[in-house]
Enzyme design. Structure first.
Site, PDB file in Angstrom:
ATOM      1  N   ASN A 169       0.852  -1.190   0.000  1.00  0.00           N
ATOM      2  CA  ASN A 169       0.000   0.000   0.000  1.00  0.00           C
ATOM      3  C   ASN A 169       0.881   1.230   0.000  1.00  0.00           C
ATOM      4  O   ASN A 169       1.940   1.272   0.629  1.00  0.00           O
ATOM      5  CB  ASN A 169      -0.911   0.040   1.231  1.00  0.00           C
ATOM      6  CG  ASN A 169      -1.785   1.302   1.229  1.00  0.00           C
ATOM      7  OD1 ASN A 169      -2.669   1.457   0.397  1.00  0.00           O
ATOM      8  ND2 ASN A 169      -1.504   2.221   2.148  1.00  0.00           N
ATOM      9  N   TYR A 173      -0.115  10.312   3.629  1.00  0.00           N
ATOM     10  CA  TYR A 173      -0.492  10.663   4.991  1.00  0.00           C
ATOM     11  C   TYR A 173       0.540  11.660   5.512  1.00  0.00           C
ATOM     12  O   TYR A 173       1.737  11.376   5.484  1.00  0.00           O
ATOM     13  CB  TYR A 173      -0.503   9.428   5.892  1.00  0.00           C
ATOM     14  CG  TYR A 173      -1.132   8.199   5.281  1.00  0.00           C
ATOM     15  CD1 TYR A 173      -2.470   8.200   4.918  1.00  0.00           C
ATOM     16  CD2 TYR A 173      -0.390   7.039   5.056  1.00  0.00           C
ATOM     17  CE1 TYR A 173      -3.054   7.073   4.358  1.00  0.00           C
ATOM     18  CE2 TYR A 173      -0.965   5.905   4.503  1.00  0.00           C
ATOM     19  CZ  TYR A 173      -2.297   5.926   4.153  1.00  0.00           C
ATOM     20  OH  TYR A 173      -2.869   4.808   3.597  1.00  0.00           O
ATOM     21  N   ARG A 174       0.077  12.788   5.979  1.00  0.00           N
ATOM     22  CA  ARG A 174       1.018  13.824   6.397  1.00  0.00           C
ATOM     23  C   ARG A 174       1.967  13.297   7.468  1.00  0.00           C
ATOM     24  O   ARG A 174       1.610  12.411   8.268  1.00  0.00           O
ATOM     25  CB  ARG A 174       0.258  15.039   6.908  1.00  0.00           C
ATOM     26  CG  ARG A 174      -0.389  14.822   8.274  1.00  0.00           C
ATOM     27  CD  ARG A 174      -1.247  15.996   8.665  1.00  0.00           C
ATOM     28  NE  ARG A 174      -1.655  15.934  10.048  1.00  0.00           N
ATOM     29  CZ  ARG A 174      -2.877  16.223  10.468  1.00  0.00           C
ATOM     30  NH1 ARG A 174      -3.821  16.561   9.606  1.00  0.00           N
ATOM     31  NH2 ARG A 174      -3.163  16.177  11.760  1.00  0.00           N
ATOM     32  N   TRP A 187      -2.138   8.199  10.402  1.00  0.00           N
ATOM     33  CA  TRP A 187      -3.000   7.146   9.866  1.00  0.00           C
ATOM     34  C   TRP A 187      -4.384   7.258  10.490  1.00  0.00           C
ATOM     35  O   TRP A 187      -4.573   6.947  11.673  1.00  0.00           O
ATOM     36  CB  TRP A 187      -2.411   5.770  10.164  1.00  0.00           C
ATOM     37  CG  TRP A 187      -1.297   5.379   9.251  1.00  0.00           C
ATOM     38  CD1 TRP A 187      -1.122   5.755   7.954  1.00  0.00           C
ATOM     39  CD2 TRP A 187      -0.199   4.514   9.569  1.00  0.00           C
ATOM     40  NE1 TRP A 187       0.012   5.184   7.436  1.00  0.00           N
ATOM     41  CE2 TRP A 187       0.597   4.413   8.401  1.00  0.00           C
ATOM     42  CE3 TRP A 187       0.191   3.809  10.710  1.00  0.00           C
ATOM     43  CZ2 TRP A 187       1.757   3.646   8.362  1.00  0.00           C
ATOM     44  CZ3 TRP A 187       1.333   3.049  10.662  1.00  0.00           C
ATOM     45  CH2 TRP A 187       2.119   2.960   9.491  1.00  0.00           C
ATOM     46  N   GLU A 235      -0.802   1.363  -6.001  1.00  0.00           N
ATOM     47  CA  GLU A 235      -0.388   2.653  -6.543  1.00  0.00           C
ATOM     48  C   GLU A 235       0.739   2.515  -7.567  1.00  0.00           C
ATOM     49  O   GLU A 235       0.793   3.268  -8.552  1.00  0.00           O
ATOM     50  CB  GLU A 235       0.015   3.577  -5.394  1.00  0.00           C
ATOM     51  CG  GLU A 235      -1.138   4.001  -4.502  1.00  0.00           C
ATOM     52  CD  GLU A 235      -1.645   2.911  -3.566  1.00  0.00           C
ATOM     53  OE1 GLU A 235      -2.762   3.050  -3.026  1.00  0.00           O
ATOM     54  OE2 GLU A 235      -0.924   1.897  -3.373  1.00  0.00           O
ATOM     55  N   ASP A 285      -5.078  22.198   7.563  1.00  0.00           N
ATOM     56  CA  ASP A 285      -5.415  21.075   6.681  1.00  0.00           C
ATOM     57  C   ASP A 285      -6.119  21.513   5.410  1.00  0.00           C
ATOM     58  O   ASP A 285      -6.423  22.693   5.207  1.00  0.00           O
ATOM     59  CB  ASP A 285      -6.281  20.072   7.448  1.00  0.00           C
ATOM     60  CG  ASP A 285      -5.835  18.638   7.224  1.00  0.00           C
ATOM     61  OD1 ASP A 285      -5.567  18.281   6.065  1.00  0.00           O
ATOM     62  OD2 ASP A 285      -5.740  17.887   8.205  1.00  0.00           O
TER      63      ASP A 285
END
Length: 612
Positions: A169, A173-174, A187, A235, A285
Site C-alpha cells: 500500500n 499521509y502527512r 494514519w 499505486e 489542513d
C-alpha cells in the site's frame, strides 16, 4: 510522455515558462507558504526555491498547481482524456450481458495490473544516512501555517506491506517532524496503513515503513488516488498503467520494502504498535481549518537515502482553491467510467473546491423514473471513499456539474425544501470538525432534478406544483438598506436566485435557530429558498467563501432544517452549551508579519507583479 523522475518534469515546466527560480534566501518557516499560496490561487507557475535558509537542498512547490500541469504530469492533453483512457478498456454496456460486463472488468484489472520492476541500483540510494547520521532537520521540511505543531512533510508517499498477505500500500499521509529521527504518522481509522498496523500488533511485531519523497509525478498522483479494492491493483500498478510501463523500484537499505528508485528522498524505519502514541498537530489542513492535536503513532527513522543533489518537493493545503483541487479533479476523471459501470445513469460528477472533496458532490443523471436521484446518491455513498460525502446534489443531465453557480440556481429551481431534501447518516471524514461524532455524522441529499408527477404528490402546495418551482428571474433581491437587522448579523446579502447569505457573530446557544425563525417570518424572505448562516469571518458577497464555510461547519442532521418555506443552514461555530463537546478549530490565516514581509520582498524574489 513518461518522466523518469521529478526533475525531468521540472525541466519541461521550466522550458514552457511554467516554473520560476527564486535564488534569494527564503525561510521554510511560513515564508514559502505565503509565496506559494498566492501563486496557486492566481494560477501562477510552479516555484523552485534554490536558497532555503538552514538547508542545503532546494524546495520545489506548486508543480501540480494547475489543471494543465496535472494533465501534463499524467501524460494526457486534458484531464477528460483520463476518462477516455479508462473508457477505452471497458464497454459500459457490458457487451449486452452480465457475463460481458464481468469480462470487461477483468480486462480493466489486467490492463492495470502492471507490477513494478525491481532494480538493484537506484539514484535514490546514492547517499545514505544511517543511525546517528539521520537528522531530519537538514531536509527543508516546511512549517506551513502559524499554528502548525511543527514542520510537516506534505507530499509523502508512505509505503507499507500487509503483515499477513504482503500486499503493498502507498498512501499520502502527512508526516510531522518531531525530532531528528522521529515523526508522527497520521494514519486515520479508515486508512490502509491503520489496518496494517493493527495486524502487526496482533502478530506482536513492528511494522516497517518507508516514506518516499519525489519521483515520477504520476506516482505522486497515484498515492492520492482512491483506488478501488481490486486484487493486484496498487499505486505502483496505477502509475505503471498511466505510463504504459512497469514502475522501477529498489529494495530499501534497512527495510524489506520496495521504494521508488527515482525518488529524491526516502525515509526508512518502523512504527512500533506496542509504543504509546504521540501528540500530533495542530495542522492547517485541506479543509481550510486547522486539524487540532490528537494522538497518532510514532515513526522511527532508521535511515535516509537520497540522490546526490536532491530536490525537496512540497505542497501546501489550506483554504481553497489549492493544488490538491486539481489532483481531486484528476481522480474524478479517472474513475468516472468505473462509477458509470456501477451506476449507469450517472452522466457526470464533480467535487467543487469549495467542498474540499468530501463535503460536496454534484452528480448529473439521465433520469427516467421517480426517485432515481435518491437511488444514485445512495449508490454513491457506497462507493469507496465516496462514503465520506456530506452533501450530494443531484441535477439533470444537461446541467454542467462544474458550473458552481448554475448548480445552485438549479437547486432553487427544482428542489423544494423538505419535499426534495433527505437527511441520512453515515461515515464522515475524521478531519471533519463539525460532525456529531468522530468520523460519524449527518448527510444531506438534494434532488434538484426535474420532478415527475409521482414526486410532487397531491399534498404539494400550489407553489410546489409549478413545473419550475422557483425561477430565479421571478425573484428580486432586497438591497442592503432594505434588509432587516437582527442581533449578531454583521453582513447580509440576497441573490437573484433565492439565497440569503448572512455573516453571524455567534455569542449564545440557539442564536442561529432563532435568527432563522425571525428571517423566515420577515416579508423580505418571500421567494427565498435557502438561508445560509456563516461565521463572522465570511464574505457574504463571495458565494464560494460562503459555501466553503457552510459545508465545513455543518452536520447535516443537526444544522440543516426546514424553516417555513426555506431551508436553513447553520454554518456558524457550535458552542459547548449546544452539546458540542469538541474544540472548534480556527480558520487558517497567515500571520500579518509574514504577509507584510512577502509584500515588501516580492520584487526581491524576482516574481512578476501579476502574481502578487
Amino acid at each position: 510522455m513518461a518522466f523518469p523522475d521529478l526533475r525531468s518534469f521540472m525541466r519541461l515546466l521550466e522550458d514552457r515558462g511554467e516554473l520560476l527560480r527564486i535564488t534569494v534566501p527564503v525561510s521554510r518557516d511560513l515564508e514559502i507558504t505565503e509565496i506559494a499560496d498566492r501563486m496557486v490561487k492566481k494560477g501562477g507557475p510552479a516555484l523552485l526555491f534554490e536558497n532555503v535558509t538552514g538547508s542545503a537542498y532546494p524546495v520545489a512547490i506548486g508543480l501540480l498547481g494547475t489543471k494543465e500541469r496535472v494533465a501534463l504530469a499524467l501524460g494526457v492533453k486534458d484531464l477528460d482524456d483520463l476518462a477516455a483512457k479508462v473508457r477505452g478498456l471497458i464497454d459500459l454496456s457490458g457487451g449486452g450481458s452480465k457475463l460481458g460486463l464481468l469480462s470487461n472488468v477483468t480486462k480493466l484489472r489486467d490492463a492495470m495490473h502492471l507490477p513494478p520492476r525491481r532494480v538493484t541500483r537506484a539514484p535514490v540510494q546514492e547517499v545514505v544516512w544511517r543511525g546517528d547520521e539521520v537528522d531530519l532537520s537538514r531536509i527543508p521540511v516546511l512549517k506551513c501555517w502559524p499554528l502548525d505543531g511543527g514542520p510537516f512533510v506534505t507530499l509523502p508517499l508512505v509505503i507499507t506491506k500487509d503483515p499477513e498477505t504482503d500486499e503493498r500500500n502507498m498512501g499520502m499521509y502527512r508526516v510531522q517532524v518531531m525530532d531528528r529521527n522521529t515523526t508522527g504518522m497520521h494514519w486515520q481509522r479508515h486508512k490502509t496503513g491503520t489496518r496494517h498496523l493493527e495486524k502487526a500488533k496482533k502478530l506482536g511485531r513492528r511494522l516497517e515503513v518507508a516514506v518516499a519523497i519525489g519521483g515520477d509525478p504520476a506516482l505522486i498522483y497515484a498515492a492520492t488516488a482512491p483506488l478501488p479494492p481490486v486484487p493486484g491493483l496498487d499505486e505502483f500498478a496505477l502509475a505503471g498503467y498511466l505510463r504504459g510501463q512497469r514502475y522501477p523500484v529498489v529494495r530499501g537499505v534497512t527495510v524489506d520494502l520496495d521504494v521508488p528508485a527515482n525518488a529524491e528522498f526516502v525515509l526508512e524505519g518502523y512504527v512500533d504498535p506496542a509504543e504509546d502514541w504521540a501528540v500530533e498537530g495542530p495542522f492547517g489542513d485541506h479543509t481550510g481549518f486547522y486539524t487540532l492535536p490528537d494522538l497518532y503513532p510514532r515513526f522511527h527513522v532508521t535511515a535516509v537515502t537520497m540522490r546526490r543533489e536532491p530536490v525537496y518537493p512540497a505542497t501546501i493545503v489550506g483554504r481553497p482553491p489549492m493544488e490538491d483541487a486539481y489532483l481531486i479533479e484528476a481522480s474524478e476523471r479517472l474513475f468516472l467510467p468505473a462509477a458509470q459501470l456501477i451506476i449507469p445513469e450517472i452522466a457526470d460528477y464533480h467535487m467543487p473546491p469549495a467542498g474540499v472533496a468530501h463535503n460536496l458532490v454534484v452528480v448529473s443523471i439521465k433520469k427516467t423514473y421517480p426517485g432515481q436521484a435518491y437511488k444514485v446518491a445512495n449508490g454513491l455513498f457506497g462507493l469507496g471513499q465516496m462514503m465520506f460525502a456530506k452533501v450530494i446534489v443531484v441535477v439533470d443531465e444537461h446541467v454542467p456539474v462544474t458550473d458552481f453557480e448554475a448548480v445552485w440556481r438549479e437547486v432553487t429551481r427544482r428542489a423544494v425544501p423538505g419535499r426534495d431534501t433527505l437527511v441520512t447518516r453515515g461515515p464522515i471524514d475524521v478531519l471533519d470538525h463539525s460532525s456529531r461524532g468522530w468520523g460519524y455524522g449527518g448527510k444531506l441529499i438534494i434532488d434538484a432534478t426535474t420532478k415527475r408527477p409521482e414526486e410532487v404528490g397531491s399534498a404539494a402546495s400550489s407553489r410546489d406544483e409549478q413545473a419550475g418551482d422557483l425561477a430565479p428571474e421571478t425573484f428580486t433581491p432586497h438591497a442592503g438598506t432594505d434588509l432587516p437587522t437582527f442581533e449578531g448579523v454583521l453582513a447580509q446579502h440576497q441573490t437573484p436566485d433565492g439565497y440569503w447569505l448572512v455573516a453571524l457573530d455567534k455569542t449564545r446557544p440557539g442564536q442561529a435557530r432563532n435568527l432563522a425563525a425571525a428571517f423566515a417570518a420577515h416579508p423580505a424572505a418571500r421567494g427565498i429558498r435557502h438561508l445560509l448562516i456563516a461565521d463572522d469571518l465570511t464574505d457574504v458577497h463571495d458565494l464560494q467563501d460562503v459555501w466553503w464555510t457552510i459545508l465545513n461547519n455543518i452536520d447535516a442532521e443537526r444544522d440543516v432544517w426546514v424553516q417555513g418555506d426555506l431551508l436553513a443552514w447553520d454554518g456558524a461555530r457550535k458552542l459547548p452549551e449546544e452539546g458540542f463537546v469538541r474544540e472548534w478549530p480556527p480558520k487558517i490565516t497567515m500571520s500579518p508579519e509574514i504577509v507584510g514581509r512577502v509584500d515588501a520582498l516580492w520584487h526581491v524574489y524576482g516574481l512578476p507583479e501579476q502574481w502578487r
